[in-house]
Write an enzyme that holds these catalytic residues in place. Sequence first.
Site, mmCIF file in Angstrom:
data_model
loop_
_atom_site.group_PDB
_atom_site.id
_atom_site.type_symbol
_atom_site.label_atom_id
_atom_site.label_comp_id
_atom_site.label_asym_id
_atom_site.label_seq_id
_atom_site.Cartn_x
_atom_site.Cartn_y
_atom_site.Cartn_z
ATOM 1 N N HIS A 143 20.297 -17.729 10.186
ATOM 2 C CA HIS A 143 20.123 -18.939 10.981
ATOM 3 C C HIS A 143 21.288 -19.171 11.940
ATOM 4 O O HIS A 143 21.913 -20.235 11.934
ATOM 5 C CB HIS A 143 19.921 -20.164 10.083
ATOM 6 C CG HIS A 143 18.636 -20.158 9.328
ATOM 7 N ND1 HIS A 143 18.097 -21.296 8.781
ATOM 8 C CD2 HIS A 143 17.775 -19.154 9.012
ATOM 9 C CE1 HIS A 143 16.953 -21.002 8.164
ATOM 10 N NE2 HIS A 143 16.748 -19.692 8.299
ATOM 11 N N TYR A 245 15.230 -34.346 16.177
ATOM 12 C CA TYR A 245 13.961 -33.708 15.818
ATOM 13 C C TYR A 245 13.723 -33.679 14.303
ATOM 14 O O TYR A 245 12.741 -33.114 13.841
ATOM 15 C CB TYR A 245 13.885 -32.322 16.463
ATOM 16 C CG TYR A 245 13.731 -32.456 17.966
ATOM 17 C CD1 TYR A 245 12.486 -32.420 18.564
ATOM 18 C CD2 TYR A 245 14.829 -32.742 18.777
ATOM 19 C CE1 TYR A 245 12.328 -32.624 19.932
ATOM 20 C CE2 TYR A 245 14.692 -32.948 20.141
ATOM 21 C CZ TYR A 245 13.444 -32.890 20.713
ATOM 22 O OH TYR A 245 13.291 -33.116 22.062
ATOM 23 N N TYR A 256 11.334 -23.561 0.469
ATOM 24 C CA TYR A 256 10.849 -22.329 -0.147
ATOM 25 C C TYR A 256 10.748 -22.427 -1.668
ATOM 26 O O TYR A 256 10.027 -21.653 -2.294
ATOM 27 C CB TYR A 256 11.753 -21.159 0.245
ATOM 28 C CG TYR A 256 11.527 -20.699 1.669
ATOM 29 C CD1 TYR A 256 10.311 -20.146 2.061
ATOM 30 C CD2 TYR A 256 12.521 -20.819 2.634
ATOM 31 C CE1 TYR A 256 10.093 -19.730 3.355
ATOM 32 C CE2 TYR A 256 12.312 -20.399 3.933
ATOM 33 C CZ TYR A 256 11.098 -19.857 4.289
ATOM 34 O OH TYR A 256 10.884 -19.451 5.585
#
Length: 366
Positions: A143, A245, A256
Amino acid sequence: MDDAQRDEPQSGTSGTATPFAITEAATFDAPWAMAFLPDGRLLVTEMAGALRLYDPARNTTGTISGVPEVSHVAQGGLGEVVLHPQYASNQRVYFSYVESGDGGLLGAVVARARLVLDDSGGGALQDVETIWRQSPKKSGDGHFGYRIAFDAGGKLWISSSERKEFDPAQDMGTNLGKIVRLDDDGSVPTDNPFARQGGVAAQAWTLGHRNILGLAFDGSGQLWAHEMGPMGGDELNRIEKGANYGYPLVSNGDHYDGKPIPDHATRPEFRAPVITWTPVISPAGFIIYSGDMFPAWKGNGFIGGLSSMSLVRVEFNGETAREAQRFDMRRRIREVEQGPDGAIWLLEDGTRKGKGALLKLTSTRR
């Protein structure tokens, strides 16, 4: 499952007849990004740290020396490469990569350099200067985001993902989980929405992002960005000054480990995506097409799909968008670029098998 394990085609992926011919032009070792030079040659980054120069006319590949030391890990290494808007006069290129710090911590870096080409089909980066770093560095190997784009006014935009640590996306004491806006020398514009806060907060244009792997401006100058959601909920977002956001407080996917995340609809104070994908497409690479080879697609977006092994066409309508078509490429698509003649070029992801093909898509319609 993390993003690097999104390897199998997802249910719901459908092929369709392709209005283009596909030519495999070359192969590279785990390529990640590309950028066309004014003479039609192509810079290609390889994650392990090599910068290549491919000549489509001669079908030759050379090497650009002078790349700084790169830390190559599961989801990062040498990443993006773009040209400065005034490249023709200043020969500057901008590129991103992963660097290591104290204790083996890792972070993304953006640097600029002058590209000096030689007569043998290669060249060198000179006067390399680091102008931005992720802060703080983290221990994980994923990431990074580190996509780069310039707007029409010459401002530099960087996607800085949240390094698999969730909370930094809402923490203005970091520049992680943010879209960053800078001047071309790395300084902070005074009209950034959080400029008065100082520090790394001043760099941010938006916050609340997860793993942003595509930035593109449309013809009106509006920035769009896509990001990988967690388990479900990949997103396309219309980027608005100062907006939040929502990640990790909201998402249209779940963690997950199965722990649910509230959907965007539950928190209207956060900016909701214009498209979400569940099953995921694993978006990577992004252009908004402006060429003449495919005139019906002018103004359309094209997004590479990793787990979906696809090329996704998006139609925009003002502030909204929709997936209009999905082409089954039978390859993990890492990068998308538009060529000088309007052809669409793709890079096949090579993180699983090492080699990744460079593909040229040309029109079959007369």
